[in-house]
Every structure is written in structure tokens, then in C-alpha cells.
Motif scaffolding. Structure first.
Motif, PDB file in Angstrom:
ATOM      1  N   ARG A  69      -4.593  -5.904   3.178  1.00 26.55           N
ATOM      2  CA  ARG A  69      -4.367  -5.045   2.005  1.00 26.55           C
ATOM      3  C   ARG A  69      -3.297  -4.005   2.289  1.00 26.55           C
ATOM      4  NH1 ARG A  69      -9.764  -2.598   0.986  1.00 26.55           N
ATOM      5  NH2 ARG A  69      -9.014  -1.812  -0.986  1.00 26.55           N
ATOM      6  N   ASN A 116      -9.689   5.351  -1.303  1.00 22.83           N
ATOM      7  CA  ASN A 116      -9.183   3.979  -1.430  1.00 22.83           C
ATOM      8  C   ASN A 116      -7.988   3.759  -0.511  1.00 22.83           C
ATOM      9  OD1 ASN A 116     -11.070   3.407  -3.351  1.00 22.83           O
ATOM     10  ND2 ASN A 116      -9.669   3.567  -5.092  1.00 22.83           N
ATOM     11  N   ARG A 165      -2.487  -0.052  -9.206  1.00 25.18           N
ATOM     12  CA  ARG A 165      -3.682  -0.897  -9.311  1.00 25.18           C
ATOM     13  C   ARG A 165      -4.441  -0.920  -7.982  1.00 25.18           C
ATOM     14  NH1 ARG A 165      -3.965  -5.579  -7.594  1.00 25.18           N
ATOM     15  NH2 ARG A 165      -1.719  -5.947  -7.631  1.00 25.18           N
ATOM     16  N   MET A 166      -3.698  -1.075  -6.875  1.00 24.09           N
ATOM     17  CA  MET A 166      -4.357  -1.143  -5.570  1.00 24.09           C
ATOM     18  C   MET A 166      -5.079   0.163  -5.242  1.00 24.09           C
ATOM     19  SD  MET A 166      -1.742  -3.225  -3.107  1.00 24.09           S
ATOM     20  CE  MET A 166      -2.999  -3.410  -1.845  1.00 24.09           C
ATOM     21  N   GLU A 183      -8.355   0.696  -7.318  1.00 18.63           N
ATOM     22  CA  GLU A 183      -9.494  -0.212  -7.197  1.00 18.63           C
ATOM     23  C   GLU A 183     -10.587   0.407  -6.346  1.00 18.63           C
ATOM     24  OE1 GLU A 183      -7.750  -3.719  -5.575  1.00 18.63           O
ATOM     25  OE2 GLU A 183      -7.159  -4.499  -7.536  1.00 18.63           O
ATOM     26  N   THR A 184     -11.791   0.412  -6.866  1.00 14.28           N
ATOM     27  CA  THR A 184     -12.914   0.927  -6.083  1.00 14.28           C
ATOM     28  C   THR A 184     -13.524  -0.226  -5.295  1.00 14.28           C
ATOM     29  OG1 THR A 184     -13.304   2.481  -7.837  1.00 14.28           O
ATOM     30  CG2 THR A 184     -15.002   2.295  -6.183  1.00 14.28           C
ATOM     31  N   THR A 185     -13.695   0.032  -4.022  1.00 14.24           N
ATOM     32  CA  THR A 185     -14.202  -1.047  -3.157  1.00 14.24           C
ATOM     33  C   THR A 185     -15.676  -0.868  -2.870  1.00 14.24           C
ATOM     34  OG1 THR A 185     -13.345   0.253  -1.324  1.00 14.24           O
ATOM     35  CG2 THR A 185     -12.055  -1.635  -2.046  1.00 14.24           C
TER      36      THR A 185
END
Lengths: 143, 106
Positions: free
Chosen positions: A122, A112, A137-138, A141-143
Motif C-alpha cells: 500500500r 490511515n 481515496r487511499m 479508507e478506514t482499515t
């Protein structure tokens, strides 16, 4: 039972200062020790690793880590932002993501991190996040 | 080995010295990028590259050692962990079936 997360708010330091690369690695080791992730000797292993080959990643980010996973007590990351920047063998570093890992539990979060750094909006959000929880949180996060 | 067709690659190994940091990250990235292909992505220390590795990616400075450690694999060296053109070329070849050319001894 308390399950300690891979990256906890206490391990996210948004405004660190270090005069040079070795000092930055010492601060990373301080935090990893402080959260009970590594044995004291891990610090030396981190400094040795850095001498062997820089952990500079690109995009002003380094990922300091040791070479001896036997010194890791639990898998954890620490994020240290260095707003003033540190000279990292010729590159400028403004963020360290320090790693203590015996297993592969951190691979998703590192993937990530890479995806975020390659995406300028981002990446800018990560660099300017105002609270540790935002960083967590960033990176989670799975993209 | 000096080259292989991307269509023949089944296992890609990211090789490194310690196996905790950047190689793990790159392996995670590549696993995501190649999830639509039959390619398995693993990361291993240089001295433990599996014999069935088709392509080995490693930092340029480790490429000679990697090719000695994995004589049956095509070794591709790179410089940057983020956005290295050599890595992008390998990904494209694995997705589209183009040639993967080793960077050692060529």
C-alpha cells in the motif's frame, strides 16, 4: 453550503521540487495558505517547529505543521510528493503531509497514513498514485 | 513510577510539545490497536498530562520532562513514530497483561 474537505485534490501535489528542507516547508505553507487553511504567520510557526524537533516520521515521509493553532483558519491537510527527494536532517524525504488543525478531525487520516506506510504494497501504491483523487481515496479508507 | 502491569492500565497518553502532528497520529494508531482492550488513548501536550494517566508515551528527547510532568505515570520514550519496538512492547503488554517498564530513571 459548501463543506470543504480535509484533503482536497487541489492540495495534493504529485510532483513538487525543493532543494532543501526549508524550501519544502515553504512549499507546504504555500499550499496551506493557498487553500485558505492558515494565516500567513503559520509559515514561521512551521519553520520554528521544525527547528525545535524534526517532523520526520519515517519511511521517507515528514509531516510539517505549526505550533500555534490560533493561526489555523480551518482544518486541512496537504500532500506534496517530492520525487527527487529532500535531505531532512539526514533522512531522505519524498513525501510531505502538511497539517493545519485546530481539532481532532484529521486524526483518522493520519492513522490511515501510518497504517499505509507500515504496509509495503500500500505504501508503494501511495507513492506511485497517478492522480490526486487516488491519494485522497487511499488516505480516506478506514482499515 | 518505574513500572506497571499492563492489566492495570486504563489510560495511555501520547504526550508531545504541540499536539497537531505525530503524537496525534500515534494516538490514532494506538486507539485502533487497543480498541479491544479497556484502555483509553488520549494525546496531550506535556504540560497538560492528566493526573489519571497510567502510561505516558513520548519522544525519547522529551522523556525527562514528561516524567517530571506526570510523576504518577510510567513514562516510555520512543524514537520512531512508525514501528518503534518500545511502542510495540507497550501495546503487547496492554493486550496480554505483561509488565510495562518505564525508560526514564531506570
Amino acid at each position: 453550503m459548501l463543506v470543504r474537505p480535509l484533503l482536497s485534490p487541489y492540495a495534493v501535489r504529485l510532483a513538487e521540487f525543493a532543494p532543501d528542507r526549508a524550501a519544502a516547508i515553504h512549499r507546504c505553507a504555500d499550499v496551506l495558505e493557498d487553500i485558505g487553511a492558515v494565516a500567513p504567520a503559520y509559515r514561521t510557526s512551521m519553520l520554528d517547529r521544525e527547528r525545535l524537533m524534526s517532523t520526520y516520521l519515517g519511511e521517507c515521509v515528514a509531516i510539517p505543521h505549526g505550533m500555534d493553532s490560533r493561526l489555523v483558519q480551518r482544518d486541512a491537510l496537504a500532500v506534496l510528493r517530492l520525487p527527487d527527494g529532500v535531505d531532512w536532517a539526514g533522512s531522505r524525504v519524498t513525501m510531505c503531509v502538511a497539517i493545519a488543525a485546530r481539532g481532532d478531525g484529521h486524526i483518522e487520516m493520519l492513522a490511515n497514513l501510518a497504517a499505509i506506510l507500515l504496509d509495503p504494497p500500500r505504501a508503494a501504491a501511495l507513492r506511485s498514485a497517478a492522480a490526486p483523487e487516488d491519494v485522497i481515496r487511499m488516505l480516506g479508507e478506514t482499515t | 513510577m518505574t513500572g506497571i502491569s499492563g492489566a492495570d492500565v486504563r489510560k495511555l497518553v501520547v504526550a508531545c510539545d504541540a499536539g497537531m502532528g505525530s503524537s496525534v497520529m500515534l494516538a490514532g494508531q494506538l486507539r485502533r490497536e487497543l480498541r479491544t482492550t479497556p484502555v483509553t488513548v488520549e494525546h496531550h501536550p506535556l504540560n497538560a498530562i492528566p493526573a489519571d494517566a497510567d502510561v505516558v508515551l513520548c519522544q525519547q528527547g522529551l522523556a525527562d520532562r514528561a516524567s517530571r510532568a506526570a510523576p504518577g505515570a510510567v513514562v516510555v520514550g520512543f524514537r520512531l513514530f512508525l514501528g518503534d519496538p518500545a511502542v510495540s512492547a507497550v501495546v503487547a503488554a496492554l493486550k496480554q497483561g505483561g509488565p510495562v517498564t518505564g525508560t526514564v530513571g531506570g
